[in-house]
Design a protein around this motif. Structure first.
Motif, mmCIF file in Angstrom:
data_model
loop_
_atom_site.group_PDB
_atom_site.id
_atom_site.type_symbol
_atom_site.label_atom_id
_atom_site.label_comp_id
_atom_site.label_asym_id
_atom_site.label_seq_id
_atom_site.Cartn_x
_atom_site.Cartn_y
_atom_site.Cartn_z
ATOM 1 N N LYS A 196 0.062 -66.192 -108.236
ATOM 2 C CA LYS A 196 -1.020 -65.245 -108.396
ATOM 3 C C LYS A 196 -0.942 -64.282 -107.192
ATOM 4 O O LYS A 196 -1.896 -63.165 -107.324
ATOM 5 N N ASP A 197 0.153 -64.264 -106.627
ATOM 6 C CA ASP A 197 0.340 -63.003 -105.549
ATOM 7 C C ASP A 197 -1.105 -62.980 -104.733
ATOM 8 O O ASP A 197 -1.673 -62.153 -104.434
ATOM 9 N N GLU A 198 -1.411 -64.297 -104.257
ATOM 10 C CA GLU A 198 -2.894 -64.351 -103.759
ATOM 11 C C GLU A 198 -2.683 -65.404 -102.383
ATOM 12 O O GLU A 198 -1.959 -66.089 -102.385
ATOM 13 N N VAL A 199 -3.500 -65.059 -101.434
ATOM 14 C CA VAL A 199 -3.634 -65.611 -99.984
ATOM 15 C C VAL A 199 -5.089 -65.891 -99.717
ATOM 16 O O VAL A 199 -5.740 -64.988 -99.728
ATOM 17 N N ARG A 200 -5.250 -67.075 -99.410
ATOM 18 C CA ARG A 200 -6.929 -67.497 -98.950
ATOM 19 C C ARG A 200 -6.558 -67.898 -97.452
ATOM 20 O O ARG A 200 -5.566 -68.848 -97.172
#
Length: 262
Positions: A196-200
């Protein structure tokens, strides 16, 4: 007519990483002093010579009464005063996500109130292939997430298309509206999804921010434990050291990999 969706099977693997005793014993080390090689062939090591390193079971405490390390030329070398890198690289899954979770406290003496960058304790997830850094910075009264792509010494420059609309190198320090005090224990988590090319980011189980369209795929990272400042070099001279003291404490890390299969 009732319809059913294709079920997603989730495979989760979880393990703990600490091994802090090996910092002192040197036997099969899980951690080592961080740093970077310099163009002249020497090595800049993030090591405060008078740091007290204390290991109690699976907790690490590092105390520096007065920080002393500085660099007048290279900002990245000036920032970290004492830092350990994990000797293990943690590989991220192609699908699903990887989460890193831990407890941490920070005590900072002689630092300016509400000035995070005057001295703080950190955990940094560092990818030396792309320069990506995903961090938490904590001082007496401020907690911040950090999302960055940095020019680490020796790391190849990322691709920079001619029509690029975002910066090649960047650091986003997001100071959170969370109350904290010296030595207060919080639980932190960083979750990254390569697909997702996502960081949380999470603090004490609560959402603390998300970034999408992460420009570089992080295939692996090391964990860094830091005592740091973040003050810009001025006219060829470091201004980061003025007698501050920093104490950080870290618990074991829980690494969770959740792979999703259709």
């Amino acid at each position: 007519m009732q319809t059913t969706s294709v079920a997603e099977a989730q495979q989760e693997e979880t393990f703990s990483y600490s091994g802090y005793h090996s910092i002192i014993s040197g036997v099969n080390p899980d951690w080592e002093y961080g740093g970077f090689p310099l163009p002249d062939g020497s090595f800049w090591r993030y090591r405060e010579p008078n740091a007290a390193v204390i290991v109690e079971a699976e907790r690490l405490r590092v105390r520096v009464g007065q920080i002393t390390r500085f660099n007048n030329q290279v900002q990245i070398l000036d920032n970290a005063k004492n830092m350990f890198f994990s000797t293990k690289k943690f590989e991220t899954p192609d699908e699903g996500e990887m989460s890193v979770e831990w407890e941490m406290t920070a005590r900072c003496t002689g630092t300016r109130p509400r000035d995070l960058y005057d001295g703080f304790v950190s955990v940094n997830l560092l990818d030396f292939r792309t320069g990506t850094a995903l961090d938490f910075f904590v001082c007496n009264d401020v907690i911040a997430t950090v999302y960055a792509r940095l020019p680490f010494p020796g790391v190849p420059e990322p691709q920079d298309p001619e029509n690029a609309v975002r910066p090649k190198y960047f650091s986003d320090f997001n100071e959170l509206p969370i109350e904290t005090k010296p030595g207060q224990l919080h639980r932190y988590r960083i979750s990254y999804s390569k697909s997702k090319d996502e960081v949380r980011f999470f603090v004490d189980g609560q959402d603390a921010g998300v970034y999408i369209e992460v420009p570089s795929k992080v295939h692996s990272f090391v964990i860094a434990l830091g005592l740091m400042t973040e003050k810009g070099i001025e006219q060829g001279k470091s201004v980061s050291v003025h007698g501050q003291g920093l104490t950080g404490e870290w618990g074991p890390f829980t690494i969770s990999t959740r792979k999703t299969e259709q």
